[in-house]
Design a protein around this motif. Sequence first.
Motif, mmCIF file in Angstrom:
data_model
loop_
_atom_site.group_PDB
_atom_site.id
_atom_site.type_symbol
_atom_site.label_atom_id
_atom_site.label_comp_id
_atom_site.label_asym_id
_atom_site.label_seq_id
_atom_site.Cartn_x
_atom_site.Cartn_y
_atom_site.Cartn_z
ATOM 1 N N UNK A 11 -7.169 0.525 -13.922
ATOM 2 C CA UNK A 11 -7.340 -0.331 -12.753
ATOM 3 C C UNK A 11 -6.759 -1.719 -13.021
ATOM 4 N N UNK A 12 -6.425 -2.411 -11.939
ATOM 5 C CA UNK A 12 -6.008 -3.813 -12.013
ATOM 6 C C UNK A 12 -6.261 -4.452 -10.657
ATOM 7 N N UNK A 13 -6.641 -5.730 -10.679
ATOM 8 C CA UNK A 13 -6.853 -6.494 -9.450
ATOM 9 C C UNK A 13 -5.867 -7.649 -9.431
ATOM 10 N N UNK A 14 -5.071 -7.742 -8.373
ATOM 11 C CA UNK A 14 -4.093 -8.825 -8.247
ATOM 12 C C UNK A 14 -3.660 -8.934 -6.792
ATOM 13 N N UNK A 15 -3.374 -10.145 -6.367
ATOM 14 C CA UNK A 15 -2.845 -10.423 -5.031
ATOM 15 C C UNK A 15 -3.732 -9.834 -3.930
ATOM 16 N N UNK A 16 -5.043 -9.845 -4.150
ATOM 17 C CA UNK A 16 -5.959 -9.332 -3.139
ATOM 18 C C UNK A 16 -6.004 -7.834 -3.046
ATOM 19 N N UNK A 17 -5.388 -7.132 -3.993
ATOM 20 C CA UNK A 17 -5.361 -5.676 -3.979
ATOM 21 C C UNK A 17 -5.970 -5.124 -5.270
ATOM 22 N N UNK A 18 -6.524 -3.926 -5.180
ATOM 23 C CA UNK A 18 -6.988 -3.200 -6.350
ATOM 24 C C UNK A 18 -6.115 -1.967 -6.530
#
Length: 658
Positions: A110-117
């Motif tokens: 998983x990764x969270x970036x730019x308001x997305x998962x």
Amino acid sequence: MSRLTGTVRGRRGAVVVASRHRPGGRPESVGGVRVALGLVSGAVAIAVCAVLVDRFVLGAEWWQVRHTVTAEPVTPQREVGPPPGPLAVSWERTTRTHHGSVPGFDGVAYAVAQGQLVTASGRGLDVRDARTGGPRWSYRRSGWTLLGWASTRSRLVAYFERDGDRSDRLLVAFDALSGGLLWRREGTRPAAVSRTTLRWPAGSDVLLTTDEPRRTLFGVSAVTGRQVWRLPLPRGCRLAEGGARPSDGRETLTALALECAGGDRRGRLLAVDPAKGDVRWDRRLGSEESPDVSMLDGVTLASDGTALRAFGDDGEQFAAWAGDVCGDAMCPGVLAAGRLVVVYHPKGAKRGATRMEAVRVPSGRVEWRRDVPAYAALTQAGGEVFALRPRLSERLLPAGVDIVEPLDGRTATAPAPFAMNPDLPGARPWLAATGGLLYAAVPQAAPRPDGATRLVVLRGGLLGPGPAELDGVPAADWPDACALLKKPDLAAARMPGHRSAPAYASAGGVRLPHPVSCAYEPRHRDSGGAADRPPLADHRERRTRDPSASPSGTASPSNRPTGPGHEEGAAGGFTVSVRWTARTDQAASRMLDALQATQAQSRRRRDIGADEAYEIGPTAGMIALRVARCVVVVEADRPPGAAARLARSVAYRLRAPS
């Protein structure tokens, strides 16, 4: 008869040439040529058809690719986690384990970036709104397995291999926000894919790839898919593949582990500028083993079994912890408030001892250290450190979340609304914080037999009348575990001659007033009137184990009591444990469901008289049940059926008015 015909005209007249014809008037030589030409044409047609079928049918995108895109904007998130206090579930999602043709790459990342998962698994990519969990875009390929992915700026690239043929490779690049396809590149091999995170290095809009011998590093533009630079590795060295995390990177720096031949076979750590392919620094490590590499904002960590080392951006080592302090996984670490905070197992300490330490960057001065639980994952946001602990307390069911102040190590604890078993195969526990939310991913055994990874997104919950460490439930609401069975219940279960021993628990700084576990032992042995059984403490320790500490949750045969008085069918010891008292019935139901989902074997029981009940393990020796807000576990191996009989009595006592 055949006719003779044909005339050739020369300078002096005509010359008659004889040629045999078939009865129909067609020359036999011409017919043979036509037959040969027909055979050649047929073979060419078959070959062309085979090529066209392979390209436009077997290899066609229209049937083997499932690709969705979006034009909806996404809201960026602030770099801040939830406040201290109770936690509530905002949204959650389960991703099933995908066993592809390459062992070891069957996890979920998983990764969270730019308001997305972003969820990456062997099945492909799934991108969702990080705030709501709503779908944004996805990509899957039938007959192919995703073995790696990379992200740089606004591009996201996936690496696929065809099932059964590892030589058939494909890179597919997307616009990270919309999922729109940018380009495809065949035959390219990524540099040093991590089995833990499925990531490979990328930065500054450049992907790092390698050749088959892994002795050359290439930079490939994430915008066009074309090669932009080439870097031969040091003589006798090649990229390491054996480690769970052989590489890591940021937008401006990538660190790669190298395996080198020659007199000095110690591993090496090579730091490269992804934009230009220039070597920033090169450092020798202390072991021939491939190290695990982790990169923070300005710090590179490398663990190779001999030490955990911390390097600054200039490649200078400013801290080290000698010994195999990380074990099988990379030591969790974050950078917060100018301090490197790491969790490790001190060399020479007793087994299972875990310590958290804060080191000032770049001086390497230790500012504080303290003993902590065996945190499964760390993250930071808003100047605070969030730590995921597998258990809120040794005898309680939920996982826990600690919020640590990096300046001095002060900690606030709250229960997580799920249970976890970090020893399950598959994805390693993961944690991230942003937008006032906390993202936690943990492995689970359900759906069986392959299991899955459960992602739970948490927000700050409502304060209750009780302490935050108990999710707002008053400590007085917890039932006394030793009061859940009366003498008639023991007699009905054919265990009248047992004595009880209570065990207490604490959550954070809150101590529960009543026993949360009660271990019952036979008063006498059956071997000719022997005296009272002495090793009660040892048996209580065995019986009060955490039921999700192993996939089966049952004691191994070697740990079961043997000898006189423990014949098959004889009454043995048993334990009743109040694992959790939730704020609502629904919250308790979710906790029981999370418990059974971490077990390799779990079966629903509808004959216990509880609101819900599960039989856990290969035998009927453990029953987990819920009555209203309470989750209780009963463990009894002998005689057969004792656990179910005792669980029925416990359910009755919990329903009875106090």
